[in-house]
Motif scaffolding. Sequence first.
Motif, PDB file in Angstrom:
ATOM      1  N   TRP A 263      54.703  26.479 -14.028  1.00 25.06           N
ATOM      2  CA  TRP A 263      55.968  25.754 -13.951  1.00 25.06           C
ATOM      3  C   TRP A 263      55.874  24.472 -14.764  1.00 25.06           C
ATOM      4  O   TRP A 263      54.848  23.802 -14.799  1.00 25.06           O
ATOM      5  CB  TRP A 263      56.287  25.403 -12.505  1.00 25.06           C
ATOM      6  N   SER A 264      56.966  24.136 -15.427  1.00 27.94           N
ATOM      7  CA  SER A 264      57.122  22.813 -16.034  1.00 27.94           C
ATOM      8  C   SER A 264      58.600  22.468 -15.967  1.00 27.94           C
ATOM      9  O   SER A 264      59.451  23.364 -15.880  1.00 27.94           O
ATOM     10  CB  SER A 264      56.639  22.787 -17.490  1.00 27.94           C
ATOM     11  N   ASP A 265      58.911  21.190 -16.016  1.00 33.27           N
ATOM     12  CA  ASP A 265      60.303  20.754 -15.968  1.00 33.27           C
ATOM     13  C   ASP A 265      61.096  21.366 -17.120  1.00 33.27           C
ATOM     14  O   ASP A 265      62.215  21.832 -16.945  1.00 33.27           O
ATOM     15  CB  ASP A 265      60.366  19.224 -16.014  1.00 33.27           C
TER      16      ASP A 265
ATOM     17  N   LYS B 170      60.472  24.211 -18.807  1.00 34.68           N
ATOM     18  CA  LYS B 170      60.662  25.650 -18.590  1.00 34.68           C
ATOM     19  C   LYS B 170      61.687  25.922 -17.498  1.00 34.68           C
ATOM     20  O   LYS B 170      62.445  26.889 -17.568  1.00 34.68           O
ATOM     21  CB  LYS B 170      59.341  26.318 -18.224  1.00 34.68           C
ATOM     22  N   ALA B 171      61.724  25.065 -16.470  1.00 34.85           N
ATOM     23  CA  ALA B 171      62.646  25.263 -15.347  1.00 34.85           C
ATOM     24  C   ALA B 171      64.108  25.123 -15.771  1.00 34.85           C
ATOM     25  O   ALA B 171      64.999  25.644 -15.099  1.00 34.85           O
ATOM     26  CB  ALA B 171      62.318  24.283 -14.224  1.00 34.85           C
TER      27      ALA B 171
ATOM     28  N   ASN C 299      64.720  31.707 -17.425  1.00 37.46           N
ATOM     29  CA  ASN C 299      63.491  31.559 -16.641  1.00 37.46           C
ATOM     30  C   ASN C 299      63.850  31.482 -15.166  1.00 37.46           C
ATOM     31  O   ASN C 299      64.852  30.874 -14.800  1.00 37.46           O
ATOM     32  CB  ASN C 299      62.732  30.296 -17.042  1.00 37.46           C
TER      33      ASN C 299
ATOM     34  N   GLU D 149      62.411  30.334 -11.435  1.00 31.84           N
ATOM     35  CA  GLU D 149      61.379  29.587 -10.714  1.00 31.84           C
ATOM     36  C   GLU D 149      60.946  30.369  -9.478  1.00 31.84           C
ATOM     37  O   GLU D 149      61.780  30.877  -8.732  1.00 31.84           O
ATOM     38  CB  GLU D 149      61.927  28.227 -10.308  1.00 31.84           C
TER      39      GLU D 149
ATOM     40  N   SER E  35      58.438  29.966  -6.115  1.00 35.06           N
ATOM     41  CA  SER E  35      57.535  29.167  -5.280  1.00 35.06           C
ATOM     42  C   SER E  35      56.417  30.063  -4.768  1.00 35.06           C
ATOM     43  O   SER E  35      56.641  31.236  -4.463  1.00 35.06           O
ATOM     44  CB  SER E  35      58.294  28.565  -4.097  1.00 35.06           C
TER      45      SER E  35
ATOM     46  N   THR F  65      53.686  26.880  -7.810  1.00 33.42           N
ATOM     47  CA  THR F  65      55.037  27.120  -8.307  1.00 33.42           C
ATOM     48  C   THR F  65      54.941  27.576  -9.758  1.00 33.42           C
ATOM     49  O   THR F  65      54.195  27.002 -10.550  1.00 33.42           O
ATOM     50  CB  THR F  65      55.888  25.839  -8.191  1.00 33.42           C
ATOM     51  N   SER F  66      55.679  28.636 -10.081  1.00 29.24           N
ATOM     52  CA  SER F  66      55.557  29.280 -11.384  1.00 29.24           C
ATOM     53  C   SER F  66      56.930  29.616 -11.951  1.00 29.24           C
ATOM     54  O   SER F  66      57.949  29.405 -11.296  1.00 29.24           O
ATOM     55  CB  SER F  66      54.739  30.574 -11.239  1.00 29.24           C
ATOM     56  N   ILE F  67      56.925  30.160 -13.150  1.00 34.63           N
ATOM     57  CA  ILE F  67      58.146  30.570 -13.842  1.00 34.63           C
ATOM     58  C   ILE F  67      57.986  32.020 -14.304  1.00 34.63           C
ATOM     59  O   ILE F  67      56.985  32.362 -14.943  1.00 34.63           O
ATOM     60  CB  ILE F  67      58.400  29.677 -15.090  1.00 34.63           C
TER      61      ILE F  67
ATOM     62  N   ASP G 295      59.174  34.288 -16.995  1.00 38.25           N
ATOM     63  CA  ASP G 295      59.761  34.074 -18.322  1.00 38.25           C
ATOM     64  C   ASP G 295      60.388  35.380 -18.807  1.00 38.25           C
ATOM     65  O   ASP G 295      59.742  36.188 -19.479  1.00 38.25           O
ATOM     66  CB  ASP G 295      58.675  33.585 -19.283  1.00 38.25           C
TER      67      ASP G 295
END
Length: 120
Positions: free
Chosen positions: A54-56, A58-59, A64, A66, A68, A78-80, A82
């Motif tokens: 996760w990154s701001d 990418k969110a 994408n 998100e 948890s 927490t991941s994305i 893609d």
Amino acid sequence: MADGIKLKRGLIIDVNLEPTKGSETGKIRPCVVVTNNTYNLRVPVIQVVPITAWSDKKAKIKTNVEISASPVNGLVKTSIADCLQTRPIDYRSRFVSIRGELEPKLMLEIDEALRIVFAL
């Protein structure tokens, strides 16, 4: 199936995505199985959506999703998902392990992101 595992849509599996070219997502990483279960049972090539950190930035990307971390999905942070990086894999040579299963609400979000990516 790899080691007798029955893959199904929504399962989160660790996949070896190497080798890659250019900007493709690589490494061994979790991925969401997005092919329908008929294909998952009958053919060795399935479609997966790679999961990344996760990154701001990418969110904020519309395609994408998100995710948890939870005991159900087996993620530890927490991941994305893609959805732009969706790719076919031959699970017989790329499957590493099963982590868990994506919650139904998040599968609906992935479905919507895939509709955007593929203009469906």
